[in-house]
Each structure stands twice: as C-alpha cells, then as structure tokens.
Write a protein that holds these residues in place. Structure first.
Motif, mmCIF file in Angstrom:
data_model
loop_
_atom_site.group_PDB
_atom_site.id
_atom_site.type_symbol
_atom_site.label_atom_id
_atom_site.label_comp_id
_atom_site.label_asym_id
_atom_site.label_seq_id
_atom_site.Cartn_x
_atom_site.Cartn_y
_atom_site.Cartn_z
ATOM 1 N N ASP A 56 0.827 -1.207 0.000
ATOM 2 C CA ASP A 56 0.000 0.000 0.000
ATOM 3 C C ASP A 56 0.864 1.261 0.000
ATOM 4 O O ASP A 56 1.925 1.282 0.623
ATOM 5 C CB ASP A 56 -0.883 0.030 1.249
ATOM 6 N N CYS A 58 1.847 5.042 1.225
ATOM 7 C CA CYS A 58 1.647 5.834 2.434
ATOM 8 C C CYS A 58 0.734 7.007 2.094
ATOM 9 O O CYS A 58 0.690 7.454 0.950
ATOM 10 C CB CYS A 58 2.987 6.367 2.947
ATOM 11 N N GLN A 59 0.019 7.501 3.086
ATOM 12 C CA GLN A 59 -0.849 8.658 2.855
ATOM 13 C C GLN A 59 -0.003 9.913 2.698
ATOM 14 O O GLN A 59 1.165 9.939 3.098
ATOM 15 C CB GLN A 59 -1.837 8.816 4.008
ATOM 16 N N ASP A 60 -0.585 10.954 2.105
ATOM 17 C CA ASP A 60 0.125 12.223 1.933
ATOM 18 C C ASP A 60 0.654 12.706 3.277
ATOM 19 O O ASP A 60 -0.051 12.628 4.296
ATOM 20 C CB ASP A 60 -0.803 13.287 1.333
#
Length: 86
Positions: A56, A58-60
C-alpha cells in the motif's frame, strides 16, 4: 488405487516453502503475486501485515520508515513533505 498429485500455484501473498511442500505467507514488508517469491515493498509503499499481495502507498504527508521492505509509514519531519504520485 494410486493417488494423483498436482502442483498448484501459491495464492497471492504467499510463496512456496524451501522444500516446495507448502505455501508460506510473505512477511510484513514483502509482497507476492502469481506464486512468485516474496519481494520487498518498493519505494513509497509498505505492508503492515503478512500475506500481502500488493503493498500500500503511504498517505500524503507520511513516508515509509525504510526505502525497501517497509512495514509502517511515519509522518514527515517538520519542513519536509511526501506527496503520493497519482
């Protein structure tokens, strides 16, 4: 009668054991598809659990804790950023 044996491909997120007798889950930070050997997650991705087929992103504002085989993401330090490439 004689039993018939067939060799099956391991499911995504798993690879064959060293003795080819069973499937074993990829460790956290690694992934596998199509029965291939488990490989470390690439740049900007992670796999928190075992048996992962696709790492996955990583988020911003967060980045993997290592450049390869990451199991978690960490928030970027002050003055730095990470933007997910869409």
């Amino acid at each position: 009668g004689e039993g018939k044996y067939t060799c099956d491909r391991c499911p995504d997120g798993y690879m064959a054991s060293d003795d080819q007798a069973r499937c074993v889950a990829c460790e956290p930070g690694y992934n596998s598809t199509g029965g291939a050997a488990c490989a470390p997650c690439g740049a900007d991705t992670y796999a928190a659990g075992s048996g992962t087929d696709v790492c996955d992103p990583c988020q911003d504002g967060w980045a993997p804790e290592t450049t390869s085989g990451a199991t978690t993401c960490a928030i970027c330090a002050a003055g730095r950023f990470e933007a997910v490439n869409d």
